[in-house]
Design an enzyme around this catalytic site. Structure first.
Site, PDB file in Angstrom:
ATOM      1  N   SER A 220     -49.085  34.009  -0.367  1.00 62.50           N
ATOM      2  CA  SER A 220     -48.099  33.494   0.581  1.00 62.50           C
ATOM      3  C   SER A 220     -48.061  31.973   0.656  1.00 62.50           C
ATOM      4  O   SER A 220     -47.031  31.402   0.962  1.00 62.50           O
ATOM      5  CB  SER A 220     -48.359  34.078   1.966  1.00 62.50           C
ATOM      6  OG  SER A 220     -49.700  33.895   2.348  1.00 62.50           O
TER       7      SER A 220
ATOM      8  N   HIS B  83     -44.711  39.320  -0.163  1.00 62.60           N
ATOM      9  CA  HIS B  83     -43.834  38.288  -0.737  1.00 62.60           C
ATOM     10  C   HIS B  83     -43.326  38.676  -2.123  1.00 62.60           C
ATOM     11  O   HIS B  83     -42.672  37.874  -2.785  1.00 62.60           O
ATOM     12  CB  HIS B  83     -44.568  36.951  -0.826  1.00 62.60           C
ATOM     13  CG  HIS B  83     -44.866  36.357   0.508  1.00 62.60           C
ATOM     14  ND1 HIS B  83     -43.922  35.686   1.246  1.00 62.60           N
ATOM     15  CD2 HIS B  83     -45.991  36.367   1.251  1.00 62.60           C
ATOM     16  CE1 HIS B  83     -44.463  35.285   2.386  1.00 62.60           C
ATOM     17  NE2 HIS B  83     -45.715  35.696   2.421  1.00 62.60           N
TER      18      HIS B  83
ATOM     19  N   LYS C 186     -39.439  40.394   5.216  1.00 62.56           N
ATOM     20  CA  LYS C 186     -39.177  39.219   4.372  1.00 62.56           C
ATOM     21  C   LYS C 186     -37.885  39.448   3.591  1.00 62.56           C
ATOM     22  O   LYS C 186     -36.810  39.381   4.182  1.00 62.56           O
ATOM     23  CB  LYS C 186     -40.415  38.904   3.552  1.00 62.56           C
ATOM     24  CG  LYS C 186     -41.484  38.336   4.503  1.00 62.56           C
ATOM     25  CD  LYS C 186     -42.882  38.225   3.999  1.00 62.56           C
ATOM     26  CE  LYS C 186     -43.759  37.662   5.121  1.00 62.56           C
ATOM     27  NZ  LYS C 186     -45.173  37.970   4.982  1.00 62.56           N
TER      28      LYS C 186
HETATM   29  C1  PLP Z   1     -46.188  38.304   6.082  1.00 60.04           C
HETATM   30  C2  PLP Z   1     -47.351  38.965   5.443  1.00 60.04           C
HETATM   31  C3  PLP Z   1     -47.944  40.088   6.007  1.00 60.04           C
HETATM   32  C4  PLP Z   1     -47.575  40.586   7.377  1.00 60.04           C
HETATM   33  O1  PLP Z   1     -46.309  41.160   7.385  1.00 60.04           O
HETATM   34  P1  PLP Z   1     -45.525  41.206   8.786  1.00 60.04           P
HETATM   35  O2  PLP Z   1     -44.495  42.238   8.566  1.00 60.04           O
HETATM   36  O3  PLP Z   1     -44.988  39.837   9.020  1.00 60.04           O
HETATM   37  O4  PLP Z   1     -46.523  41.586   9.832  1.00 60.04           O
HETATM   38  C5  PLP Z   1     -48.950  40.724   5.295  1.00 60.04           C
HETATM   39  N1  PLP Z   1     -49.372  40.263   4.103  1.00 60.04           N
HETATM   40  C6  PLP Z   1     -48.835  39.158   3.544  1.00 60.04           C
HETATM   41  C7  PLP Z   1     -49.329  38.707   2.218  1.00 60.04           C
HETATM   42  C8  PLP Z   1     -47.825  38.464   4.204  1.00 60.04           C
HETATM   43  O5  PLP Z   1     -47.323  37.378   3.671  1.00 60.04           O
END
Ligand code: PLP
Length: 399
Positions: free
Chosen positions: A185, A213, A244
């Protein structure tokens, strides 16, 4: 009682003051989204380069309509956990679609990606298990391991030699699980999943990849990291988020039908948390359908990514190699990074300043994210402003 309150006040004040003095204080701005990559903030129109809305589908007419229609038909909240009364009929369809997308037997949706990760890790691994975890894995993976009370061996970032050595050295009575982010991320680099699955086979370990991601971003059709390497058959657990590229909210686990059946019965963050609202589930499903139906959406994201990466690098900024829409521009110093992001904000460009503890000391950076919804003109304008602001602060000359 009163004394405890005073102690709490002193403790909180000292900690907040320390954060401010070390440039690590965090505050939240208010944004009013006007379109996928345009927001109003502080009375101005700004261009968004900090969102994970990689495909710009949050403002796609079909996605918005699906959310509205689901609300009109089924109401706003789900009214309970999936196992009680919250399992509205939109869930099955979304889970079938996710399983199809990931080429797995089944999928299970959670309230968020965070909840999916802590749920699956703590349900599968107990105190007798060992987790092999990339040092840059997401906080939800780290917390999932803590919750599982598992022994955790952290291997160096993307370092498969270090992973192999640790796999060879450490046995245990329980399960061994290798976990990695698919696309990291903060760095935007891709896990060496092809080598990891081979090591797993050789050392009798399970593999879990967190594609938060990567879903809708890398691999054929945006199917994620396992598809990127063609190793879907060898990855036991694929995690993802709907929040996302899929433009909604919620997380999911994709894997065998038996895994999903087990999680439905054992994952506490699934069992004891309210089901998502119909609008959110419908929006995610529609985004997934659009992604499958229109290859130009992902193609647009890839072209935009390439263009901005090249523009920044040619101007002499320190941009790590990569092909994902997460573009880190390394600055180093935390305060300087915040200063740079602040200057860009004043010019109407929103980028994230990422500092410890999100990244290691001395590697503070701008995290610039590209969306398929950016136009070429918007990308070119942003690149110019970013480069100019960086040069004013003396950043990037050395590379
Ligand atoms: C954003 C993210 C999460 C968490 O996802 P949410 O739906 O925002 O709770 C988990 N793992 C990674 C690698 C992320 O970037």
């Amino acid at each position: 009682m009163w004394k405890e309150v005073l102690h709490l006040h002193e403790f909180l004040l000292a900690e907040v003051t320390r954060l401010k003095q070390t440039g690590l204080y965090r505050k939240m701005d208010v944004f009013e989204p006007a379109a996928a990559v345009r927001v109003h903030c502080g009375g101005r129109n700004c261009l968004m380069f900090a969102s994970n809305n990689y495909l710009g589908l949050t403002h796609h007419p079909a996605v918005k309509e699906a959310a509205v229609a689901a609300t009109m038909a089924f109401g706003t909240g789900s009214g309970g956990a999936r196992l009680t009364v919250g399992n509205h009929l939109l869930y099955d369809r979304l889970e079938d679609a996710l399983a199809g997308f990931k080429a797995t037997e089944a999928a299970l949706v959670f309230g968020s990606g965070f909840l999916a990760n802590i749920g699956v890790i703590s349900a599968l691994i107990g105190a007798e298990g060992v987790v092999f975890s990339d040092e840059l894995n997401h906080a939800s993976i780290i917390d999932g391991c803590r919750l599982a009370r598992a022994r955790v061996l952290t291997y160096r970032h993307r370092d498969t030699r270090d992973l192999a050595a640790k796999l060879a050295a450490v046995g245990c009575g329980g399960p061994r699980l290798i976990i990695t982010d698919g696309v990291f991320s903060m760095d935007g680099d891709i896990a060496p999943l092809d080598v990891i699955v081979d090591l797993a086979k050789r050392h009798n370990a399970l593999v879990m990849v967190d594609d938060a991601h990567a879903t809708g971003v890398i691999g054929p059709g945006g199917r994620g990291t396992a598809a990127y390497y063609g190793v879907e058959e060898q990855v036991h657990i694929q995690a993802g988020t709907l929040s996302k590229a899929l433009a909604a909210e919620g997380g999911f686990i994709a894997g065998s039908a038996l895994l999903v059946e087990y999680l439905r019965n054992k994952a506490r963050s699934f069992i004891f948390s309210t089901a998502l609202a119909p609008a959110v589930v419908a929006a995610a499903h529609t985004a997934l359908q659009l992604l499958a139906a229109d290859a130009s959406i992902i193609a647009g994201l890839r072209e935009n990514t390439l263009f901005l990466r090249q523009s920044l690098r040619e101007a002499g900024l320190k941009v790590a190699d990569g092909e994902t829409p997460i573009i880190p521009v390394i600055v180093g110093d935390a305060a300087k990074t915040v200063e740079l992001a602040g200057r860009l904000y004043a010019e109407g460009i929103i980028v994230s300043a990422v500092r410890p503890p999100s990244v290691p000391e001395g590697t503070s950076r701008l995290r610039i994210t590209v969306s398929a919804a950016h136009t070429r003109d918007e990308l070119a304008a942003a690149a110019r402003l970013i480069v100019r602001a960086a040069k004013t602060l003396g950043i990037g000359e050395e590379s």
